[in-house]
Design a protein around this motif. Structure first.
Motif, mmCIF file in Angstrom:
data_model
loop_
_atom_site.group_PDB
_atom_site.id
_atom_site.type_symbol
_atom_site.label_atom_id
_atom_site.label_comp_id
_atom_site.label_asym_id
_atom_site.label_seq_id
_atom_site.Cartn_x
_atom_site.Cartn_y
_atom_site.Cartn_z
ATOM 1 N N VAL A 82 1.034 -0.955 -0.029
ATOM 2 C CA VAL A 82 0.113 0.266 -0.054
ATOM 3 C C VAL A 82 1.098 1.182 -0.148
ATOM 4 O O VAL A 82 0.521 1.714 -0.493
ATOM 5 C CB VAL A 82 -1.304 -0.114 1.376
ATOM 6 C CG1 VAL A 82 -1.695 0.709 1.338
ATOM 7 C CG2 VAL A 82 -2.029 -1.082 0.864
ATOM 8 N N TRP A 83 1.955 1.280 0.789
ATOM 9 C CA TRP A 83 3.103 2.268 1.152
ATOM 10 C C TRP A 83 3.714 2.648 -0.819
ATOM 11 O O TRP A 83 4.018 3.670 -1.109
ATOM 12 C CB TRP A 83 3.975 2.223 1.828
ATOM 13 C CG TRP A 83 4.700 3.630 1.703
ATOM 14 C CD1 TRP A 83 4.134 4.603 2.419
ATOM 15 C CD2 TRP A 83 5.889 3.916 1.720
ATOM 16 N NE1 TRP A 83 5.854 5.280 2.133
ATOM 17 C CE2 TRP A 83 6.415 4.698 1.467
ATOM 18 C CE3 TRP A 83 6.696 2.800 0.716
ATOM 19 C CZ2 TRP A 83 8.046 4.908 1.098
ATOM 20 C CZ3 TRP A 83 7.734 2.745 0.212
ATOM 21 C CH2 TRP A 83 8.818 4.063 0.363
ATOM 22 N N LEU A 84 4.114 1.949 -0.762
ATOM 23 C CA LEU A 84 4.302 1.198 -2.637
ATOM 24 C C LEU A 84 3.870 2.171 -3.394
ATOM 25 O O LEU A 84 3.930 3.061 -4.066
ATOM 26 C CB LEU A 84 4.825 0.449 -2.699
ATOM 27 C CG LEU A 84 6.091 -0.620 -1.764
ATOM 28 C CD1 LEU A 84 6.976 -1.890 -2.473
ATOM 29 C CD2 LEU A 84 7.339 0.141 -2.584
ATOM 30 N N LEU A 85 2.682 1.933 -3.361
ATOM 31 C CA LEU A 85 1.342 2.512 -4.527
ATOM 32 C C LEU A 85 1.387 3.635 -4.168
ATOM 33 O O LEU A 85 0.693 4.664 -5.365
ATOM 34 C CB LEU A 85 -0.030 2.047 -4.497
ATOM 35 C CG LEU A 85 0.390 -0.168 -4.799
ATOM 36 C CD1 LEU A 85 -0.726 -1.417 -4.935
ATOM 37 C CD2 LEU A 85 0.741 0.065 -6.778
ATOM 38 N N TRP A 86 0.958 4.028 -2.805
ATOM 39 C CA TRP A 86 0.705 5.809 -2.373
ATOM 40 C C TRP A 86 2.193 6.088 -2.988
ATOM 41 O O TRP A 86 1.627 7.748 -3.535
ATOM 42 C CB TRP A 86 0.563 5.384 -0.897
ATOM 43 C CG TRP A 86 1.100 7.268 -0.857
ATOM 44 C CD1 TRP A 86 2.090 7.758 -0.285
ATOM 45 C CD2 TRP A 86 0.182 8.068 -1.285
ATOM 46 N NE1 TRP A 86 1.507 9.040 0.181
ATOM 47 C CE2 TRP A 86 0.010 9.756 -0.822
ATOM 48 C CE3 TRP A 86 -1.164 8.081 -1.558
ATOM 49 C CZ2 TRP A 86 -0.159 10.726 -0.669
ATOM 50 C CZ3 TRP A 86 -2.280 9.529 -2.528
ATOM 51 C CH2 TRP A 86 -2.129 10.778 -1.933
ATOM 52 N N TYR A 87 3.327 5.781 -2.405
ATOM 53 C CA TYR A 87 4.966 6.462 -3.210
ATOM 54 C C TYR A 87 4.872 6.957 -4.262
ATOM 55 O O TYR A 87 4.768 8.269 -5.033
ATOM 56 C CB TYR A 87 5.170 5.881 -2.729
ATOM 57 C CG TYR A 87 7.045 6.667 -3.064
ATOM 58 C CD1 TYR A 87 7.790 7.341 -2.214
ATOM 59 C CD2 TYR A 87 7.801 6.078 -4.527
ATOM 60 C CE1 TYR A 87 8.647 8.184 -2.307
ATOM 61 C CE2 TYR A 87 9.104 7.165 -4.609
ATOM 62 C CZ TYR A 87 9.289 7.680 -3.327
ATOM 63 O OH TYR A 87 10.426 8.436 -3.519
ATOM 64 N N VAL A 88 4.502 5.942 -5.252
ATOM 65 C CA VAL A 88 4.137 5.404 -6.937
ATOM 66 C C VAL A 88 2.955 6.550 -7.206
ATOM 67 O O VAL A 88 3.236 7.585 -8.340
ATOM 68 C CB VAL A 88 3.723 4.675 -7.467
ATOM 69 C CG1 VAL A 88 3.950 4.836 -8.694
ATOM 70 C CG2 VAL A 88 5.090 3.838 -7.249
ATOM 71 N N ALA A 89 1.555 7.140 -6.846
ATOM 72 C CA ALA A 89 0.707 7.768 -7.426
ATOM 73 C C ALA A 89 1.837 8.711 -6.929
ATOM 74 O O ALA A 89 0.859 10.362 -7.579
ATOM 75 C CB ALA A 89 -1.044 6.837 -6.855
ATOM 76 N N ALA A 90 1.540 9.512 -5.136
ATOM 77 C CA ALA A 90 2.059 10.786 -5.264
ATOM 78 C C ALA A 90 3.196 10.932 -5.877
ATOM 79 O O ALA A 90 2.750 12.853 -6.233
ATOM 80 C CB ALA A 90 2.533 10.353 -3.914
ATOM 81 N N ASN A 91 4.360 10.760 -6.106
ATOM 82 C CA ASN A 91 4.922 11.186 -7.491
ATOM 83 C C ASN A 91 5.314 10.868 -8.753
ATOM 84 O O ASN A 91 5.327 11.533 -9.172
ATOM 85 C CB ASN A 91 6.321 10.299 -7.257
ATOM 86 C CG ASN A 91 6.951 10.768 -5.788
ATOM 87 O OD1 ASN A 91 7.335 11.627 -5.552
ATOM 88 N ND2 ASN A 91 7.300 9.973 -5.381
#
Length: 92
Positions: free
Chosen positions: A9-18
Motif C-alpha cells: 500500500v505504501w509503495l502504491l501510494w508513493y508511486v501515485a503521489a509522485n
C-alpha cells in the motif's frame, strides 16, 4: 495478511503521489524522485504482484471451508486485509 499489506500500500501510494496525483496538482513530487517508471517496473510491480498472489492463494485455500457466498467472501477479505493497514497508518 493485513500487516504485510503496509508495504504494498505504501509503495502504491508513493508511486501515485509522485506520478498521476502530482500531475493533477493534488500532491507535490518528491524533489529527488527522478527515476521515472524504472522504480515501478523493478521494485513496486514485483512486490505488489507477490503480495496479491500470496493473498489470493491464502484466501483461496480458506475459501474452500467457508460457507459464505463468493460475492460476500472476497470483498470482506479485502476489507479485513486493509483494517490493520489503516490502523497502522492512522495511529503511527
Amino acid at each position: 495478511m493485513g500487516v504485510p499489506c503496509v508495504l504494498p500500500v505504501w509503495l502504491l501510494w508513493y508511486v501515485a503521489a509522485n506520478g498521476p496525483l502530482a500531475d493533477l496538482g493534488w500532491t507535490q513530487r518528491e524533489p529527488t524522485e527522478n527515476d521515472g517508471m524504472l522504480i515501478v517496473l523493478v521494485v513496486v510491480a514485483p512486490i505488489v504482484t507477490a503480495f496479491v498472489l500470496l493473498w489470493w492463494l491464502a484466501n483461496h485455500f480458506v475459501r474452500r471451508w467457508n460457507t459464505a457466498a463468493a460475492r460476500v467472501y472476497w470483498p470482506v477479505c479485502a476489507l479485513v486485509t486493509l483494517v490493520p493497514t489503516a490502523t497502522l497508518v492512522i495511529f503511527s
